[in-house]
Design a protein around this motif. Structure first.
Motif, short mmCIF file in Angstrom:
data_model
loop_
_atom_site.label_atom_id
_atom_site.label_comp_id
_atom_site.label_asym_id
_atom_site.label_seq_id
_atom_site.Cartn_x
_atom_site.Cartn_y
_atom_site.Cartn_z
N UNK A 176 93.39 29.54 -45.74
CA UNK A 176 92.26 29.70 -44.83
C UNK A 176 92.44 30.93 -43.93
N UNK A 177 93.66 31.09 -43.40
CA UNK A 177 93.93 32.24 -42.54
C UNK A 177 93.78 33.54 -43.33
N UNK A 178 94.32 33.56 -44.56
CA UNK A 178 94.21 34.76 -45.40
C UNK A 178 92.75 35.08 -45.70
N UNK A 179 91.96 34.01 -45.95
CA UNK A 179 90.54 34.20 -46.24
C UNK A 179 89.80 34.77 -45.02
N UNK A 180 90.09 34.25 -43.83
CA UNK A 180 89.45 34.74 -42.61
C UNK A 180 89.80 36.19 -42.34
N UNK A 181 91.06 36.55 -42.56
CA UNK A 181 91.49 37.94 -42.35
C UNK A 181 90.83 38.87 -43.38
N UNK A 182 90.67 38.37 -44.62
CA UNK A 182 90.00 39.18 -45.64
C UNK A 182 88.54 39.40 -45.27
N UNK A 183 87.91 38.36 -44.70
CA UNK A 183 86.53 38.50 -44.22
C UNK A 183 86.44 39.54 -43.10
N UNK A 184 87.44 39.52 -42.24
CA UNK A 184 87.47 40.48 -41.13
C UNK A 184 87.55 41.92 -41.67
N UNK A 185 88.39 42.10 -42.71
CA UNK A 185 88.49 43.43 -43.32
C UNK A 185 87.18 43.83 -43.99
N UNK A 186 86.53 42.87 -44.64
CA UNK A 186 85.25 43.15 -45.28
C UNK A 186 84.21 43.58 -44.25
N UNK A 187 84.19 42.88 -43.11
CA UNK A 187 83.27 43.24 -42.04
C UNK A 187 83.55 44.64 -41.51
N UNK A 188 84.85 44.95 -41.40
CA UNK A 188 85.25 46.27 -40.94
C UNK A 188 84.73 47.37 -41.87
N UNK A 189 84.95 47.18 -43.16
CA UNK A 189 84.53 48.17 -44.15
C UNK A 189 83.02 48.29 -44.18
N UNK A 190 82.33 47.15 -44.08
CA UNK A 190 80.87 47.17 -44.08
C UNK A 190 80.32 47.90 -42.85
N UNK A 191 80.93 47.66 -41.69
CA UNK A 191 80.51 48.37 -40.47
C UNK A 191 80.75 49.87 -40.61
N UNK A 192 81.87 50.23 -41.17
CA UNK A 192 82.18 51.65 -41.36
C UNK A 192 81.15 52.30 -42.28
N UNK A 193 80.82 51.62 -43.37
CA UNK A 193 79.82 52.14 -44.31
C UNK A 193 78.47 52.30 -43.63
N UNK A 194 78.06 51.28 -42.88
CA UNK A 194 76.76 51.32 -42.19
C UNK A 194 76.74 52.42 -41.14
N UNK A 195 77.82 52.54 -40.38
CA UNK A 195 77.89 53.57 -39.33
C UNK A 195 77.76 54.96 -39.95
N UNK A 196 78.50 55.20 -41.03
CA UNK A 196 78.46 56.51 -41.68
C UNK A 196 77.08 56.81 -42.23
N UNK A 197 76.45 55.80 -42.84
CA UNK A 197 75.12 55.99 -43.44
C UNK A 197 74.07 56.26 -42.38
#
Length: 387
Positions: free
Chosen positions: A202-223
């Motif tokens: 569960x902890x690994x899954x939550x941290x992976x979600x956090x990384x996904x959110x990070x990457x998605x925010x970076x993509x959106x910000x750049x776009x």
């Protein structure tokens, strides 16, 4: 080389040097001398012509007798010719000297341009006594200003990119380390029970979600940061749009005992914007209010029209922002007061994305604090310029 660069600005000047002034004097003397020689030649030819004997068609006379010129008339004509010659001499000399001055000033301008091109962008060409070249120099200075501004913007962008990469790399490293650590425990079967296994996963899954959110925010910000990003505005019924947004956050708000309020004036208010992008704007603002508005009792969304603009406001009565932070919170990776965000993971890109999307709609966004309320205000044209 450094000494040469230090002396260079002192050597640059639009004033004529002593040697150039001497050159102009010589130019004027030569011009006047040539005109004087032409004047003497013309007088000599005139004198010989009026006393020249005409021996054709049986005539034996001079041009003077033929034309009936008296001595007084000849003297007057010589005076008139002399006066005209003086006027011509002044005009021609003035023209040649002015032309030479312009050539010299042009050479000075080229010296300035060469020096500026070496990287001395703080230098400008003085606009004093330039005459006809004043507009040219003004355009050159304006071009240099624009170039300097573009270079500074490019430097800021490069610096911003470097900082963004550093910050994102740091933000990704922490959850990634946790994911690797917990998955390593699972891989090596270093758990004592199924409960431990489920907790590690569960902890690994939550941290992976956090990384996904990070990457998605970076993509959106750049776009959204690119001015060429396309937006697809459509006419939207604001009340229905807001109701859908509130529904997405209702459960989260209820868990925190926060009331979500809607105030649309009038209820049939219409606006024109890109639905997906503006949904991201309000998603970020509502998430921010729920995440950082500690102690809030309500979050209120208002929308109304004034003249040709639609105003949206997101209010909450939670822990207010410090007024010194209001100008900075829309900057990339800016994190507010550490006491507000220490236990709240995030990329710091949320409000920067909000600002970028609003600006793509030719609008503006700003934050204010009124009493106990923190208010985010969005102002966009009622009709999109792209429609």
């Amino acid at each position: 080389m450094k000494d040469k660069d230090k002396k260079a600005p002192q050597q640059l000047s639009m004033r004529l040097t002593r040697s150039e002034r001497s050159e102009l004097i010589v130019e004027a003397i030569i011009t006047m001398s040539l005109i004087f020689l032409l004047y003497l030649s013309a007088l000599l030819i005139y004198r010989q012509a009026i006393d020249y004997k005409l021996n054709f068609f049986g005539l034996d006379t001079t041009l003077r007798h033929m034309l009936g010129l008296t001595r007084q008339q000849i003297i007057v004509s010589v005076y008139i010719f002399s006066l005209a010659s003086c006027v011509v001499a002044v005009i021609v000399t003035n023209w040649r000297v002015k032309r030479r001055i312009n050539q010299m000033k042009l050479a000075h301008i080229l010296d300035y341009l060469k020096y500026i091109a070496q990287g001395h962008y703080e230098i400008r060409i003085p606009q004093t006594d330039l005459g006809e070249m004043d507009e040219v120099v003004s355009s050159i200075n304006h071009l240099v200003d624009s170039t300097v501004k573009a270079i500074e913007e490019e430097r800021k962008i490069e610096k911003s990119k470097d900082e963004l990469i550093t910050n994102i790399g740091h933000d990704i490293r922490t959850p990634l380390t946790s994911v690797i650590g917990y998955l390593g425990l699972i891989e090596n079967q270093q758990y004592h029970s199924q409960e431990d296994l489920a907790r590690y996963a569960h902890v690994a899954y939550r941290k992976a979600q956090q990384m996904q959110s990070l990457v998605q925010d970076l993509f959106t910000y750049t776009a959204t940061r690119q001015t060429t990003t396309e937006i697809r505005p459509v006419q939207v019924q604001v009340l229905r749009f807001m109701e859908q947004l509130v529904a997405d956050f209702e459960l989260n708000a209820r868990e925190k005992a926060i009331e979500l309020r809607l105030d649309i004036r009038p209820q049939n208010l219409l606006a024109s914007f890109d639905v997906d992008k503006m949904a991201r704007v309000f998603h970020n603002l509502l998430s921010n209010a729920l995440k950082y508005g500690a102690g809030a009792h309500y979050i209120e969304l208002l929308a109304y029209q004034e003249q040709d603009y639609i105003y949206f406001k997101v209010k909450n009565d939670g822990q207010a922002l410090d007024k010194t932070e209001l100008e900075d919170i829309f900057q990339r990776s800016y994190r507010a007061d550490q006491s507000r965000s220490a236990n709240q993971p995030g990329t710091g890109l949320g409000l920067a994305i909000v600002r970028n999307i609003v600006e793509l709609h030719h609008g503006r966004v700003y934050a204010t604090v009124e009493g106990k309320e923190t208010i985010f205000t969005i102002e966009i044209p009622q009709k999109s310029p792209q429609q």
